[in-house]
Scaffold this motif. Structure first.
Motif, mmCIF file in Angstrom:
data_model
loop_
_atom_site.group_PDB
_atom_site.id
_atom_site.type_symbol
_atom_site.label_atom_id
_atom_site.label_comp_id
_atom_site.label_asym_id
_atom_site.label_seq_id
_atom_site.Cartn_x
_atom_site.Cartn_y
_atom_site.Cartn_z
ATOM 1 N N ASN A 2 95.212 -56.370 34.300
ATOM 2 C CA ASN A 2 93.828 -56.124 33.934
ATOM 3 C C ASN A 2 93.483 -54.643 34.053
ATOM 4 O O ASN A 2 94.208 -53.848 34.642
ATOM 5 N N THR A 3 92.311 -54.284 33.511
ATOM 6 C CA THR A 3 91.824 -52.915 33.622
ATOM 7 C C THR A 3 91.694 -52.529 35.091
ATOM 8 O O THR A 3 91.162 -53.296 35.901
ATOM 9 N N ALA A 29 93.885 -53.604 40.112
ATOM 10 C CA ALA A 29 93.281 -54.178 38.916
ATOM 11 C C ALA A 29 91.938 -54.820 39.245
ATOM 12 O O ALA A 29 91.700 -55.282 40.361
ATOM 13 N N GLN A 30 91.070 -54.855 38.249
ATOM 14 C CA GLN A 30 89.763 -55.495 38.391
ATOM 15 C C GLN A 30 89.950 -56.979 38.695
ATOM 16 O O GLN A 30 90.721 -57.675 38.048
ATOM 17 N N GLY A 68 87.068 -45.715 36.352
ATOM 18 C CA GLY A 68 87.403 -44.699 35.367
ATOM 19 C C GLY A 68 86.821 -43.325 35.616
ATOM 20 O O GLY A 68 87.105 -42.393 34.858
#
Length: 506
Positions: A2-3, A29-30, A68
């Motif tokens: 995942n992101t 990961a999220q 991010g």
């Protein structure tokens, strides 16, 4: 994968004389449970303190990317505002305050300039429901068990709309039921979108709950493993953590030389005036020379109370019955009497009762036997350094110097300093209360090996442990304690986890 919610890139953190983190990269990961494992001193807690702002931006090199965006946290408040919360092994709750006061401490709900207590209590109840804790928000923290206090800490984090929850050894002081409940809660939080980073030395727990596992060793990233691809196993984790394979974490002791009884209790009982109740009832047990006796039982069963009552009774229980040490009836009025008789006790609470954290390694090691390094009641500093360095070498204490402050050492190395202190007192009977709590598999193996060496040299060890595999792996005989009574004695050949738990719940 995942992101990522979090990326830590090339993090380096130095302290005087030691590089705690060396170019560490870490990616989470999220919406996953990401376990962080490694030996004591590997850098796990340091990395999380960098992330949470305990070590602020500018005190390390490298970048933190959260959602991010590059972050420059100047303190814990900055990371909390970003939705990051960290819960340490030593809980940050105020014992004399209520549950609701603790949940919103520092994050008070206000109506104008005044705290809105009605809304606070209401919202506290909602947070408690989220962590499945059924207690009155009016209850004081000191009146809750450790497992429930841990849930209050998580409720406190959730009250701040946490997105990334970090837990540092959350089950170290919990029994099996509370541990299982906490892990189940973390799964539920993951399903609600909360990402968790879990630091743990309990590898079975890691295998049970992790989506991903990152291993640190000597301040460096070694590997990240995907549990869903079958990459995570106990043998694999141990190999990456210690840099070698350990086939049997409990070293064998083939040449057992078990001799005469050196300590025995007869109808030993203890009453705790502060609690207003009996904590030990008619305890009868013995330990022989060259033997490791295991004491098993649930938390609160009376195991630690027994150890304290034998070691000079520092908690001032009202005791009855007989204590026989090396054939003589004894009555220790204080720990000093026990030490003189050759009895030593390594406490389960190394930070609270075992060490003077603001003192250096050498002062802690020699503390219980100062007369051995004194001339005319004056400490011989050269002798103190010499003795401390001998234990530093023989127990493999990882510290740049014996002048290092003990609070700067990892948990495993602090435990070795505790052991060194009591070994320097030259005991014949050593009581070990949770000797490997909160330390990694490599340090555990070293302590187990040392225990075997000590009993081979004629010492006797009484080991109290909440970890049944440890009890079964190291003991010659096992006593089971429940509600202040011994409910069974098993030779190791007959002992199983099932039998022990049956007797522990009687």
């Amino acid at each position: 994968m995942n992101t990522p919610i979090l990326e830590m890139r090339s993090i380096t953190k130095e302290f005087p004389g030691v590089k705690a983190l060396n170019n560490v990269s870490f990616r989470v990961a999220q919406g996953e449970i990401h376990c962080l494992v490694g030996e004591n001193g590997a850098g796990k807690s340091t990395l999380m303190k960098v992330l949470s702002g305990v070590y602020p931006h500018g005190t390390y090199t490298g970048d933190i990317l959260y959602n991010g965006q590059v972050q420059s946290f100047r303190g814990i408040r900055d990371s909390e505002h970003a939705g990051i919360a960290i819960i340490y092994q030593e809980l940050a709750l105020v014992p004399e305050m209520t549950v609701y006061e603790n949940i919103f401490l520092g994050n008070e709900i206000r109506k104008g300039s005044v705290i809105d207590w009605n809304e606070t209590i209401k919202r506290a109840g909602e947070m408690l429901a989220k962590v499945r804790l059924r207690v009155n928000p009016d209850v004081k923290i000191k009146d809750l068990g450790v497992g429930k206090q841990q849930l209050v800490e998580i409720a406190k984090a959730l009250s701040r709309d946490v997105k990334l929850l970090i837990l540092d050894e959350p089950t170290a002081a919990l029994n099996e039921d509370d541990s299982a409940n906490l892990l189940d809660l973390l799964r539920g939080l993951r399903d609600q979108g909360v990402t968790c980073i879990l630091i743990s030395h309990k590898l079975k727990e890691v295998i049970d709950i992790a989506d991903s596992v990152t291993v640190l060793r000597d301040g460096q990233t070694i590997v990240t493993l995907d549990a869903h691809k079958g990459e995570v196993s106990e043998a694999t984790l141990i190999k990456f953590m210690v840099g070698r394979e350990i086939e049997n974490i409990y070293p064998s002791r083939p040449n057992k030389q078990i001799g005469e009884v050196v300590l025995e209790t007869r109808d030993w009982s203890a009453y705790d005036p502060s609690l207003g109740r009996q904590v030990l009832r008619n305890i009868n047990f013995n330990v022989r020379r060259g033997e490791i006796i295991g004491f098993a039982g649930l938390m609160g069963s009376g195991r630690t109370e027994l150890a304290l009552s034998l070691f000079g009774n520092p908690t001032h229980y009202r005791t009855q019955g007989e204590l026989v040490v090396k054939g003589k009836k004894r009555s220790f009025q204080k720990p000093k009497d026990a030490i003189k008789a050759g009895v030593a006790y390594v406490t389960e609470d190394r930070k609270g009762n075992g060490l003077i954290l603001i003192q250096d390694v050498k002062r802690n090691i020699t503390l219980a036997n100062l007369q051995a390094i004194a001339n005319n009641n004056i400490i011989d500093n050269n002798a103190e350094v010499k003795v401390s360095n001998e234990y530093r070498t023989s127990l493999n204490i990882k510290t740049p110097t014996v002048e290092q402050t003990v609070s700067n050492l990892s948990g495993g190395n602090q435990q070795k300093v505790c052991l060194s202190k009591w070994l320097f007192a030259k005991p014949e009977i050593l009581i070990l209360d949770e000797p490997t709590r909160g330390i990694d598999v490599g340090a555990k193996f070293e302590i187990y090996t040392l225990m075997n060496q000590l009993v081979e040299q004629g010492m006797s060890i009484i080991m109290i442990s909440s970890e049944l595999p440890e009890v079964l792996g190291m003991s010659d005989r096992v006593y089971i304690v429940s509600s202040g009574r011994i409910t069974g004695e098993l030779p190791i050949e007959e002992a199983t986890q099932e039998k022990i738990m049956h007797l522990a719940t009687n």
